[in-house]
Design a protein around this motif. Structure first.
Motif, PDB file in Angstrom:
ATOM      1  N   VAL A  81       0.841  -1.204   0.000  1.00 32.66           N
ATOM      2  CA  VAL A  81       0.000   0.000   0.000  1.00 32.66           C
ATOM      3  C   VAL A  81       0.875   1.253   0.000  1.00 32.66           C
ATOM      4  N   LYS A  82       0.399   2.252  -0.690  1.00 25.46           N
ATOM      5  CA  LYS A  82       1.072   3.554  -0.762  1.00 25.46           C
ATOM      6  C   LYS A  82       2.542   3.422  -1.155  1.00 25.46           C
ATOM      7  N   GLY A  83       2.811   2.503  -2.077  1.00 24.83           N
ATOM      8  CA  GLY A  83       4.163   2.350  -2.595  1.00 24.83           C
ATOM      9  C   GLY A  83       5.124   1.565  -1.713  1.00 24.83           C
ATOM     10  N   LYS A  84       4.669   1.061  -0.588  1.00 26.60           N
ATOM     11  CA  LYS A  84       5.521   0.273   0.310  1.00 26.60           C
ATOM     12  C   LYS A  84       5.017  -1.162   0.343  1.00 26.60           C
ATOM     13  N   GLN A  85       5.926  -2.088   0.639  1.00 25.69           N
ATOM     14  CA  GLN A  85       5.555  -3.505   0.734  1.00 25.69           C
ATOM     15  C   GLN A  85       6.161  -4.108   1.991  1.00 25.69           C
ATOM     16  N   TRP A  86       5.377  -4.990   2.636  1.00 29.64           N
ATOM     17  CA  TRP A  86       5.842  -5.707   3.807  1.00 29.64           C
ATOM     18  C   TRP A  86       4.964  -6.932   4.002  1.00 29.64           C
ATOM     19  N   VAL A  87       5.360  -7.754   4.959  1.00 29.52           N
ATOM     20  CA  VAL A  87       4.584  -8.944   5.309  1.00 29.52           C
ATOM     21  C   VAL A  87       4.103  -8.779   6.741  1.00 29.52           C
ATOM     22  N   HIS A  88       2.817  -8.956   6.932  1.00 25.13           N
ATOM     23  CA  HIS A  88       2.193  -8.906   8.263  1.00 25.13           C
ATOM     24  C   HIS A  88       2.018 -10.351   8.728  1.00 25.13           C
ATOM     25  N   VAL A  89       2.529 -10.647   9.920  1.00 25.33           N
ATOM     26  CA  VAL A  89       2.322 -11.964  10.520  1.00 25.33           C
ATOM     27  C   VAL A  89       1.703 -11.764  11.896  1.00 25.33           C
ATOM     28  N   SER A  90       0.736 -12.602  12.203  1.00 26.98           N
ATOM     29  CA  SER A  90       0.033 -12.520  13.478  1.00 26.98           C
ATOM     30  C   SER A  90      -0.091 -13.915  14.065  1.00 26.98           C
ATOM     31  N   THR A  91      -0.143 -13.977  15.377  1.00 22.19           N
ATOM     32  CA  THR A  91      -0.337 -15.269  16.037  1.00 22.19           C
ATOM     33  C   THR A  91      -1.814 -15.614  16.185  1.00 22.19           C
ATOM     34  N   ARG A  92      -2.707 -14.644  15.955  1.00 18.37           N
ATOM     35  CA  ARG A  92      -4.149 -14.870  16.099  1.00 18.37           C
ATOM     36  C   ARG A  92      -4.734 -15.388  14.797  1.00 18.37           C
ATOM     37  N   ILE A  93      -5.485 -16.471  14.887  1.00 26.46           N
ATOM     38  CA  ILE A  93      -6.160 -17.030  13.715  1.00 26.46           C
ATOM     39  C   ILE A  93      -7.478 -16.287  13.514  1.00 26.46           C
ATOM     40  N   PRO A  94      -7.711 -15.737  12.303  1.00 28.11           N
ATOM     41  CA  PRO A  94      -8.963 -15.006  12.062  1.00 28.11           C
ATOM     42  C   PRO A  94     -10.186 -15.928  12.100  1.00 28.11           C
ATOM     43  N   GLU A  95     -11.348 -15.336  12.368  1.00 27.05           N
ATOM     44  CA  GLU A  95     -12.592 -16.115  12.431  1.00 27.05           C
ATOM     45  C   GLU A  95     -12.895 -16.802  11.104  1.00 27.05           C
ATOM     46  N   LYS A  96     -12.694 -16.101  10.003  1.00 23.67           N
ATOM     47  CA  LYS A  96     -12.948 -16.679   8.679  1.00 23.67           C
ATOM     48  C   LYS A  96     -11.668 -17.342   8.179  1.00 23.67           C
ATOM     49  N   PRO A  97     -11.672 -18.652   7.968  1.00 22.76           N
ATOM     50  CA  PRO A  97     -10.468 -19.324   7.466  1.00 22.76           C
ATOM     51  C   PRO A  97      -9.929 -18.722   6.165  1.00 22.76           C
ATOM     52  N   SER A  98     -10.821 -18.163   5.340  1.00 20.54           N
ATOM     53  CA  SER A  98     -10.386 -17.580   4.072  1.00 20.54           C
ATOM     54  C   SER A  98      -9.500 -16.347   4.279  1.00 20.54           C
ATOM     55  N   ASN A  99      -9.553 -15.739   5.467  1.00 20.42           N
ATOM     56  CA  ASN A  99      -8.743 -14.553   5.753  1.00 20.42           C
ATOM     57  C   ASN A  99      -7.379 -14.894   6.334  1.00 20.42           C
ATOM     58  N   ARG A 100      -7.039 -16.169   6.367  1.00 22.66           N
ATOM     59  CA  ARG A 100      -5.775 -16.588   6.983  1.00 22.66           C
ATOM     60  C   ARG A 100      -4.559 -16.176   6.153  1.00 22.66           C
ATOM     61  N   VAL A 101      -4.660 -16.262   4.839  1.00 28.32           N
ATOM     62  CA  VAL A 101      -3.571 -15.879   3.935  1.00 28.32           C
ATOM     63  C   VAL A 101      -4.172 -14.974   2.869  1.00 28.32           C
ATOM     64  N   ILE A 102      -3.824 -13.684   2.933  1.00 30.96           N
ATOM     65  CA  ILE A 102      -4.403 -12.718   1.998  1.00 30.96           C
ATOM     66  C   ILE A 102      -3.354 -11.713   1.534  1.00 30.96           C
ATOM     67  N   THR A 103      -3.721 -10.991   0.498  1.00 31.98           N
ATOM     68  CA  THR A 103      -2.913  -9.885  -0.014  1.00 31.98           C
ATOM     69  C   THR A 103      -3.764  -8.628   0.069  1.00 31.98           C
ATOM     70  N   ILE A 104      -3.185  -7.554   0.574  1.00 33.75           N
ATOM     71  CA  ILE A 104      -3.886  -6.271   0.647  1.00 33.75           C
ATOM     72  C   ILE A 104      -3.080  -5.238  -0.132  1.00 33.75           C
ATOM     73  N   THR A 105      -3.761  -4.568  -1.053  1.00 37.62           N
ATOM     74  CA  THR A 105      -3.153  -3.492  -1.823  1.00 37.62           C
ATOM     75  C   THR A 105      -4.057  -2.270  -1.739  1.00 37.62           C
ATOM     76  N   ASP A 106      -3.645  -1.202  -2.396  1.00 38.37           N
ATOM     77  CA  ASP A 106      -4.491  -0.007  -2.454  1.00 38.37           C
ATOM     78  C   ASP A 106      -5.851  -0.317  -3.070  1.00 38.37           C
ATOM     79  N   ALA A 107      -5.909  -1.379  -3.889  1.00 34.21           N
ATOM     80  CA  ALA A 107      -7.168  -1.758  -4.556  1.00 34.21           C
ATOM     81  C   ALA A 107      -8.074  -2.603  -3.665  1.00 34.21           C
ATOM     82  N   GLY A 108      -7.569  -3.068  -2.524  1.00 34.00           N
ATOM     83  CA  GLY A 108      -8.383  -3.885  -1.623  1.00 34.00           C
ATOM     84  C   GLY A 108      -7.722  -5.199  -1.274  1.00 34.00           C
ATOM     85  N   ALA A 109      -8.501  -6.126  -0.703  1.00 32.97           N
ATOM     86  CA  ALA A 109      -7.987  -7.413  -0.241  1.00 32.97           C
ATOM     87  C   ALA A 109      -8.334  -8.515  -1.244  1.00 32.97           C
TER      88      ALA A 109
END
Length: 157
Positions: A121-149
Motif C-alpha cells: 500500500v502507498k508504494g511500500k511492501q511488507w509482510v504482516h504476521v500474526s499469532t491470532r487465527i482469524p474467524e474466517k479461514p479464508s482470511n488466513r492468507v491474503i494480499t492487501i493493496t491499495d485496490a483492496g484485499a
C-alpha cells in the motif's frame, strides 16, 4: 543493559517489538500492557520460527502499537498489533515481501502464524504476521493493496 535491549528470544528484543518512528516523532508512549507484553513473547517466538525458515535476519517494521499510535498510523481498531500479536516484517537478505509471503504461506500452521498478509500500500511492501487465527479461514492468507484485499498471496505490481 535496559529492558528494551534485552533479548526475549535468541534474535529479538522487546525494544524491536515496540519501536516506532511515528511514536517518537509524535512523542507518544508506546508501552505495552502486561497482557500485550505476554503476547509479544509469543509473537517473538513465532518470528524466530519465521527467521529460521527464511534462514535470514527478519526486520520488524511495526510491532506493538498502543491505541494512540495505532490511530496515528491509521491502523484498524481491531488490529492485532494493539494486543501484541502481530508484526510487520521484511527480510531483505531473503528476498522481496512477495517472496517471503510465498515461502511462508504453505507453512502458516507449522510456524504458528495465525494470519499472513502480503501488504502493498502507498508504494511500500511488507509482510504482516500474526499469532491470532482469524474467524474466517479464508482470511488466513491474503494480499492487501491499495485496490483492496484478495485471497492468497498475489503478485504486487
Amino acid at each position: 543493559m535496559t529492558a528494551n535491549t534485552t533479548k526475549i528470544t535468541p534474535h529479538f528484543t522487546i525494544g524491536e517489538l515496540i519501536a516506532s518512528s511515528t511514536a517518537t516523532r509524535l512523542h507518544l508512549a508506546n508501552i505495552p500492557t502486561p497482557e500485550a507484553l505476554r503476547r509479544l513473547l509469543g509473537t517473538a517466538e513465532m518470528l524466530e520460527r519465521v527467521r529460521s525458515t527464511l534462514d535470514a535476519p527478519v526486520i520488524i517494521t511495526s510491532g506493538y502499537r498502543g491505541p494512540a499510535l495505532n490511530r496515528a498510523v491509521g491502523g484498524v481498531t481491531s488490529s492485532d498489533h494493539m494486543s501484541g500479536q502481530a508484526a510487520d516484517i521484511i527480510a531483505p537478505r531473503f528476498g522481496t515481501p512477495y517472496q517471503i509471503a510465498k515461502t511462508l504461506a504453505p507453512l502458516v500452521s507449522v510456524l504458528g502464524i495465525g494470519q499472513l498478509i502480503l501488504e502493498g500500500v502507498k508504494g511500500k511492501q511488507w509482510v504482516h504476521v500474526s499469532t491470532r487465527i482469524p474467524e474466517k479461514p479464508s482470511n488466513r492468507v491474503i494480499t492487501i493493496t491499495d485496490a483492496g484485499a484478495q485471497l492468497g498471496i498475489q503478485v504486487l505490481s
